[in-house]
Design an enzyme around this catalytic site. Structure first.
Site, PDB file in Angstrom:
ATOM      1  N   CYS A 162      -1.396   9.706 -13.328  1.00  0.00           N
ATOM      2  CA  CYS A 162      -0.519   8.356 -12.924  1.00  0.00           C
ATOM      3  C   CYS A 162      -1.088   7.261 -13.504  1.00  0.00           C
ATOM      4  O   CYS A 162      -2.562   7.107 -13.791  1.00  0.00           O
ATOM      5  CB  CYS A 162      -0.721   8.507 -11.232  1.00  0.00           C
ATOM      6  SG  CYS A 162       0.077   6.753 -10.867  1.00  0.00           S
ATOM      7  N   ASP A 215       7.424   1.001 -15.892  1.00  0.00           N
ATOM      8  CA  ASP A 215       6.639   1.601 -14.809  1.00  0.00           C
ATOM      9  C   ASP A 215       7.258   1.165 -13.705  1.00  0.00           C
ATOM     10  O   ASP A 215       7.879   0.300 -13.603  1.00  0.00           O
ATOM     11  CB  ASP A 215       5.193   1.689 -14.939  1.00  0.00           C
ATOM     12  CG  ASP A 215       4.445   2.274 -13.877  1.00  0.00           C
ATOM     13  OD1 ASP A 215       4.628   3.385 -13.805  1.00  0.00           O
ATOM     14  OD2 ASP A 215       3.691   1.629 -13.243  1.00  0.00           O
ATOM     15  N   SER A 216       7.068   2.261 -12.552  1.00  0.00           N
ATOM     16  CA  SER A 216       7.565   1.653 -11.424  1.00  0.00           C
ATOM     17  C   SER A 216       6.616   0.361 -10.771  1.00  0.00           C
ATOM     18  O   SER A 216       7.453  -0.257 -10.245  1.00  0.00           O
ATOM     19  CB  SER A 216       7.152   2.871 -10.286  1.00  0.00           C
ATOM     20  OG  SER A 216       5.765   2.795 -10.223  1.00  0.00           O
ATOM     21  N   GLU A 243      -0.815  -1.375  -5.786  1.00  0.00           N
ATOM     22  CA  GLU A 243       0.281  -2.354  -5.824  1.00  0.00           C
ATOM     23  C   GLU A 243      -0.159  -3.603  -4.734  1.00  0.00           C
ATOM     24  O   GLU A 243       0.270  -4.558  -5.197  1.00  0.00           O
ATOM     25  CB  GLU A 243       1.733  -1.817  -5.514  1.00  0.00           C
ATOM     26  CG  GLU A 243       2.136  -0.721  -6.537  1.00  0.00           C
ATOM     27  CD  GLU A 243       2.476  -1.503  -7.789  1.00  0.00           C
ATOM     28  OE1 GLU A 243       3.387  -2.600  -7.630  1.00  0.00           O
ATOM     29  OE2 GLU A 243       2.407  -1.142  -8.931  1.00  0.00           O
ATOM     30  N   HIS A 257      -1.119   4.283 -12.874  1.00  0.00           N
ATOM     31  CA  HIS A 257      -1.850   3.171 -11.883  1.00  0.00           C
ATOM     32  C   HIS A 257      -3.462   3.560 -11.962  1.00  0.00           C
ATOM     33  O   HIS A 257      -4.267   2.832 -11.669  1.00  0.00           O
ATOM     34  CB  HIS A 257      -1.488   3.309 -10.458  1.00  0.00           C
ATOM     35  CG  HIS A 257      -0.151   2.529 -10.350  1.00  0.00           C
ATOM     36  ND1 HIS A 257       0.984   3.138 -10.973  1.00  0.00           N
ATOM     37  CD2 HIS A 257       0.193   1.635  -9.590  1.00  0.00           C
ATOM     38  CE1 HIS A 257       1.801   2.293 -10.379  1.00  0.00           C
ATOM     39  NE2 HIS A 257       1.230   1.205  -9.846  1.00  0.00           N
ATOM     40  N   CYS A 267       5.144   6.057 -17.061  1.00  0.00           N
ATOM     41  CA  CYS A 267       4.993   6.277 -15.531  1.00  0.00           C
ATOM     42  C   CYS A 267       5.001   8.081 -15.620  1.00  0.00           C
ATOM     43  O   CYS A 267       6.083   8.493 -15.960  1.00  0.00           O
ATOM     44  CB  CYS A 267       6.187   5.791 -14.905  1.00  0.00           C
ATOM     45  SG  CYS A 267       6.457   6.501 -13.053  1.00  0.00           S
TER      46      CYS A 267
HETATM   47  N1  DGL Z   1       2.348   4.991 -12.082  1.00  0.00           N
HETATM   48  C1  DGL Z   1       3.342   5.713 -12.064  1.00  0.00           C
HETATM   49  C2  DGL Z   1       2.989   7.221 -12.586  1.00  0.00           C
HETATM   50  O1  DGL Z   1       2.483   7.282 -13.460  1.00  0.00           O
HETATM   51  C3  DGL Z   1       4.202   5.572 -10.884  1.00  0.00           C
HETATM   52  C4  DGL Z   1       3.631   5.896  -9.305  1.00  0.00           C
HETATM   53  C5  DGL Z   1       4.243   5.512  -8.232  1.00  0.00           C
HETATM   54  O2  DGL Z   1       5.277   4.612  -8.369  1.00  0.00           O
HETATM   55  O3  DGL Z   1       4.215   6.381  -7.245  1.00  0.00           O
HETATM   56  O4  DGL Z   1       3.000   8.154 -11.750  1.00  0.00           O
END
Ligand code: DGL
Length: 270
Positions: free
Chosen positions: A194, A7-8, A162, A196, A70
């Site tokens: 997402c 993931d990012s 984050e 997150h 992600c």
């Molecule tokens: N958690 C990621 C997603 O599912 C990336 C969010 C990001 O880095 O902007 O989209």
């Protein structure tokens, strides 16, 4: 060898948590590209290059199978990676398709023509890059007809998560849900598109109100990976446990991960 989870940043931990509970004997290496997060405000080209670099890092750890935990990378980069970049002996899979299969009541590998499904009004919450890619609508159109999707780009939310700013994150969730409900007052289903966002699932549910089915991407991805590994057991590694790698500062990222996951998570430098 292990299965790689990318993931990012911290969001993929929600997917890893569900996967490692479902598959406790499978070894995993998690990689968070915290130094370059968020991806959701980057161009598709940028997301492609960063995701390829992270995937190569996981290949170097012996992870021949990499899951892009992600949505932004899955939406903006995966198709191009699979079509032009991934060598035949490796696999890179995303988190979008299991979710859409569940929404459209399909089993894996069901390639029959699109058909009407029970759900007609779907709210999609995702990063600006995921919304701009229209990958969700594209994958949905392969499988279902007559589904109205209203997408809300949740600017700022991944940044707040984050940075560990829970108060800001909660306020942003409420305002993004309100904005969507002005355009679609009565969604039947909501997709937290997402990885997150499940960290704030309670806030999403409270803001959406009763009667909206919130799809849990983590459990669906875990189930789908378990199914994949029974068909392709050669991708199950021989090691044990979970390693956590980050391109960011390991001490800072470990603190934030521990705060959000509510159990100790220790990252090493990637
Ligand atoms: N958690 C990621 C997603 O599912 C990336 C969010 C990001 O880095 O902007 O989209």
């Amino acid at each position: 060898m292990a299965v790689g989870i990318f993931d990012s940043g911290l969001g993929g931990l929600t997917i890893l948590d569900a996967i490692s509970k479902r598959l406790p004997d499978v070894p995993f290496v998690y990689l968070g590209d915290n130094a370059n997060a968020p991806y959701g405000v980057r161009s598709a080209e940028d997301i492609f290059n960063l995701t390829c670099a992270a995937t190569e890092r996981l290949w170097a750890e012996g992870c021949d199978l990499v899951i892009l935990a992600c949505n932004t990378a899955s939406a903006a980069a995966l198709k191009r990676m699979q079509e032009t970049w991934v060598p035949p002996e490796k696999r890179v899979l995303g988190v979008f398709v299991p979710l859409i299969e569940a929404l459209t009541e399909r089993q894996w590998g069901d390639n029959s023509p699109p058909r009407e499904v029970a759900v007609k009004h779907v709210a999609l919450f995702a990063t600006p890059a995921t919304v701009a890619s229209r990958a969700f609508q594209r994958e949905l159109a392969y499988r279902a007809i007559g589904v109205d999707v209203e997408a809300q780009p949740c600017g700022g939310l991944v940044d707040a998560i984050e940075q560990g700013d829970e108060i800001l994150a909660e306020a942003l969730v409420r305002s993004h849900v309100e904005a969507l409900k002005r355009r679609m007052p009565h969604p039947q289903a909501a997709i937290l598109g997402c990885t997150h966002y499940p960290l704030f699932e309670k806030t999403f549910r409270a803001a959406l109100g009763p009667g909206v089915k919130v799809y849990s991407q983590a459990d669906l991805v875990a189930e789908s990976l378990a199914d994949y590994l029974t068909r392709r057991p050669e991708f199950i590694g021989a090691g044990q446990g979970i390693r956590y790698l980050t391109t960011g500062d390991p001490a800072y990222v470990s603190d934030k991960a521990t705060q959000f996951m509510r159990h100790p998570v220790r990252f090493e430098a990637a």
